[in-house]
Design an enzyme around this catalytic site. Structure first.
Site, PDB file in Angstrom:
ATOM      1  N   ARG A 273      62.086 126.152 -35.486  1.00 25.88           N
ATOM      2  CA  ARG A 273      63.134 127.133 -35.783  1.00 25.88           C
ATOM      3  C   ARG A 273      62.532 128.515 -35.609  1.00 25.88           C
ATOM      4  O   ARG A 273      61.727 128.949 -36.411  1.00 25.88           O
ATOM      5  CB  ARG A 273      63.650 126.944 -37.217  1.00 25.88           C
ATOM      6  CG  ARG A 273      64.365 128.187 -37.690  1.00 25.88           C
ATOM      7  CD  ARG A 273      65.030 128.110 -39.009  1.00 25.88           C
ATOM      8  NE  ARG A 273      64.259 127.708 -40.152  1.00 25.88           N
ATOM      9  CZ  ARG A 273      63.471 128.509 -40.879  1.00 25.88           C
ATOM     10  NH1 ARG A 273      63.265 129.760 -40.519  1.00 25.88           N
ATOM     11  NH2 ARG A 273      62.865 128.045 -41.946  1.00 25.88           N
ATOM     12  N   HIS A 277      65.911 131.070 -41.524  1.00 28.83           N
ATOM     13  CA  HIS A 277      66.600 129.855 -41.997  1.00 28.83           C
ATOM     14  C   HIS A 277      68.117 130.050 -41.888  1.00 28.83           C
ATOM     15  O   HIS A 277      68.831 129.247 -41.311  1.00 28.83           O
ATOM     16  CB  HIS A 277      66.192 129.549 -43.435  1.00 28.83           C
ATOM     17  CG  HIS A 277      67.034 128.496 -44.065  1.00 28.83           C
ATOM     18  ND1 HIS A 277      66.980 127.176 -43.686  1.00 28.83           N
ATOM     19  CD2 HIS A 277      67.997 128.568 -45.026  1.00 28.83           C
ATOM     20  CE1 HIS A 277      67.866 126.484 -44.397  1.00 28.83           C
ATOM     21  NE2 HIS A 277      68.491 127.300 -45.211  1.00 28.83           N
ATOM     22  N   TYR A 286      56.885 134.093 -45.142  1.00 27.17           N
ATOM     23  CA  TYR A 286      56.173 132.822 -45.307  1.00 27.17           C
ATOM     24  C   TYR A 286      55.545 132.267 -44.030  1.00 27.17           C
ATOM     25  O   TYR A 286      55.015 131.172 -44.026  1.00 27.17           O
ATOM     26  CB  TYR A 286      57.088 131.767 -45.953  1.00 27.17           C
ATOM     27  CG  TYR A 286      58.406 131.540 -45.234  1.00 27.17           C
ATOM     28  CD1 TYR A 286      58.485 130.712 -44.119  1.00 27.17           C
ATOM     29  CD2 TYR A 286      59.576 132.161 -45.677  1.00 27.17           C
ATOM     30  CE1 TYR A 286      59.680 130.501 -43.458  1.00 27.17           C
ATOM     31  CE2 TYR A 286      60.789 131.956 -45.021  1.00 27.17           C
ATOM     32  CZ  TYR A 286      60.833 131.115 -43.921  1.00 27.17           C
ATOM     33  OH  TYR A 286      62.020 130.916 -43.274  1.00 27.17           O
TER      34      TYR A 286
HETATM   35  C1  LIG Z   1      70.321 118.799 -52.183  1.00 28.83           C
HETATM   36  C2  LIG Z   1      69.997 120.219 -51.809  1.00 28.83           C
HETATM   37  N1  LIG Z   1      68.864 120.786 -52.261  1.00 28.83           N
HETATM   38  C3  LIG Z   1      68.545 122.057 -51.913  1.00 28.83           C
HETATM   39  C4  LIG Z   1      69.378 122.773 -51.118  1.00 28.83           C
HETATM   40  C5  LIG Z   1      69.015 124.205 -50.708  1.00 28.83           C
HETATM   41  N2  LIG Z   1      68.664 124.154 -49.271  1.00 28.83           N
HETATM   42  C6  LIG Z   1      69.517 124.546 -48.322  1.00 28.83           C
HETATM   43  S1  LIG Z   1      68.898 124.342 -46.788  1.00 28.83           S
HETATM   44  C7  LIG Z   1      67.432 123.777 -47.382  1.00 28.83           C
HETATM   45  C8  LIG Z   1      66.311 123.386 -46.462  1.00 28.83           C
HETATM   46  C9  LIG Z   1      66.756 122.447 -45.399  1.00 28.83           C
HETATM   47  O1  LIG Z   1      65.662 122.159 -44.585  1.00 28.83           O
HETATM   48  P1  LIG Z   1      65.753 121.068 -43.479  1.00 28.83           P
HETATM   49  O2  LIG Z   1      66.390 119.827 -44.011  1.00 28.83           O
HETATM   50  O3  LIG Z   1      64.392 120.912 -42.886  1.00 28.83           O
HETATM   51  O4  LIG Z   1      66.769 121.668 -42.414  1.00 28.83           O
HETATM   52  P2  LIG Z   1      66.641 123.030 -41.580  1.00 28.83           P
HETATM   53  O5  LIG Z   1      67.306 124.088 -42.418  1.00 28.83           O
HETATM   54  O6  LIG Z   1      65.195 123.278 -41.362  1.00 28.83           O
HETATM   55  O7  LIG Z   1      67.391 122.794 -40.323  1.00 28.83           O
HETATM   56  C10 LIG Z   1      67.448 123.745 -48.782  1.00 28.83           C
HETATM   57  C11 LIG Z   1      66.319 123.302 -49.619  1.00 28.83           C
HETATM   58  C12 LIG Z   1      70.566 122.151 -50.666  1.00 28.83           C
HETATM   59  N3  LIG Z   1      71.417 122.775 -49.863  1.00 28.83           N
HETATM   60  N4  LIG Z   1      70.844 120.872 -51.020  1.00 28.83           N
END
Ligand SMILES: Cc1ncc(C[n+]2csc(CCOP(=O)(O)OP(=O)(O)O)c2C)c(N)n1
Length: 387
Positions: A273, A277, A286
């Site tokens: 990415r 985010h 970070y």
């Molecule tokens: C169950 C839950 N825990 C925490 C969050 C907060 N949150 C939103 S996106 C994210 C990280 C997602 O990372 P990843 O699965 O690697 O997907 P990416 O954003 O990197 O595509 C978090 C922790 C959430 N939305 N749902």
């Protein structure tokens, strides 16, 4: 003495007993690739697509990139609530969706705009979704489930949908898109485990983009790869270079074929990415710029352009025209989103149950009274129609 446990000698290891441990070091997990970062092509692995399809793939890569750029700017102008860009992940998004059939189901995580557009979601609805309009979550007219904001929550649904399609005799697969962070959720384990037990037509497509917001992959799991996790569930795993659109296409099309034979697959697409985010995040807090630059050198769009040039197909693609076409579509989608009918505050309460529960009805009543007393807040609610 009474009441005290009997003393035990400290554990002793008999090194001659020959107890064997399985270790991930015993695993061979290769990363499937067709075009290297340097542009070298493994000719025997090039998918059997027509020249028109090779060009179309490029058009979708440009579309994903342009859509991300435009949507990010729109958010900056206060016209989207937030936006999660797929910058850097274009090949991973486009190659995977290109390998799916129209009647397959997609369970999105949010970053894969081109996959949804390719699968029939309108650009207007995608923008309305990022404006927070509940109606847009229906993904009307497309085999696309609502975006899983609770990360990992779509995984049991992927399995459930796949099981349902199998029982109904449908010839389609259910595909869950998710990130490396989602692999740490309970729902991921339950979904993949149950898919393995039932042998359903499901593909779990992990875009390992190296971060879950600020958490790097090395802190997400002690496993070397996501793909290897498949084995513990008795499903097949594959690891693919997610910046190589042709490799991703191969990985998804073979995964899809296996899944239709009742062998679910966990695909790990290794990518990066490059942006934030979401538009609310500041990645400079970070990660180091050098890391971002090192991945920019593996740019998926540039890499595919080299492939097209090698095949003498690039001259047939007018990149400026493609960008212009996407820009025009985007402008029209924004205008259509702006025309979306006025939203009512009820929207927040009516979609959860067929009949509102007494508690929900009470909350709605309270909210209406609150807005009567505070008309300035009413204005704020209406302003959200633009983002
Ligand atoms: C169950 C839950 N825990 C925490 C969050 C907060 N949150 C939103 S996106 C994210 C990280 C997602 O990372 P990843 O699965 O690697 O997907 P990416 O954003 O990197 O595509 C978090 C922790 C959430 N939305 N749902």
């Amino acid at each position: 003495m009474d009441g005290e446990p009997p003393s035990r000698p400290p554990p002793r290891v008999n090194t001659a007993a020959g107890v064997e441990h399985l270790s991930q070091a015993d695993l061979r997990v290769e990363t499937h690739q067709v075009v290297t970062a340097e542009g070298t092509v493994e000719a025997s692995r090039v998918p059997d697509l027509t020249d028109a399809q090779f060009r179309d793939l490029y058009r979708w890569l440009v579309l994903q990139r342009t859509f991300d750029e435009r949507a990010t700017k729109l958010q900056r102008r206060g016209q989207l609530g937030t936006y999660a860009s797929g910058r850097g992940q274009e090949a991973s998004i486009v190659g995977s969706a290109f390998a799916l059939a129209d009647d397959d189901w997609i369970f999105p995580a949010g970053r894969e705009a081109a996959a949804l557009l390719m699968h029939g979601v309108s650009m207007r609805d995608l923008l309305l979704y990022w404006r927070g309009v509940e109606d847009a979550s229906r993904m009307e007219g497309a085999n696309v489930f609502g975006v899983a904001i609770a990360i990992g929550s779509q995984m049991p649904m992927v399995t459930g949908k796949a099981w349902g399609m199998q029982l109904a005799g449908d010839d389609a697969v259910a595909v869950g898109y998710f990130g490396d962070g989602a692999t740490s959720t309970g729902a991921f384990h339950e979904g993949v485990n149950f898919a393995g037990v039932l042998g359903v037509p499901a593909v779990f497509y992990c875009q390992n983009n190296q971060y879950a917001i600020s958490l790097p992959f090395s802190e997400q799991t002690a496993a070397d790869t996501v793909a290897q996790k498949a084995l513990a569930y008795g499903v097949d795993g594959v690891r693919v270079d997610g910046n190589d659109v042709l490799a991703v296409y191969n990985a998804m099309s073979t995964a899809r074929a296996r899944a239709r034979d009742g062998r679910p697959v966990l695909v790990e697409s290794v990518t990066y990415r490059r942006g934030a985010h979401t538009t609310s995040d500041d990645p400079t807090r970070y990660r180091e710029e050098e890391e971002v630059e090192s991945w920019a050198a593996r740019d998926p769009v540039d890499r595919y352009r080299t492939f097209l040039a090698d095949r003498d197909l690039l001259d047939d693609v007018d990149e400026a025209a493609v960008r212009e076409e996407v820009d025009e579509m985007f402008d029209e989608a924004v205008a259509a989103a702006d025309d979306y009918p006025h939203r009512d505050v009820d929207e927040m309460f009516v979609h959860l149950y067929e009949e509102p529960t007494p508690e929900l009805a009470r909350q709605m009543e309270w909210y209406r009274d609150f807005l009567d007393d505070h008309p300035e807040m009413d204005e704020y609610v209406h302003q959200r129609e633009r983002g």
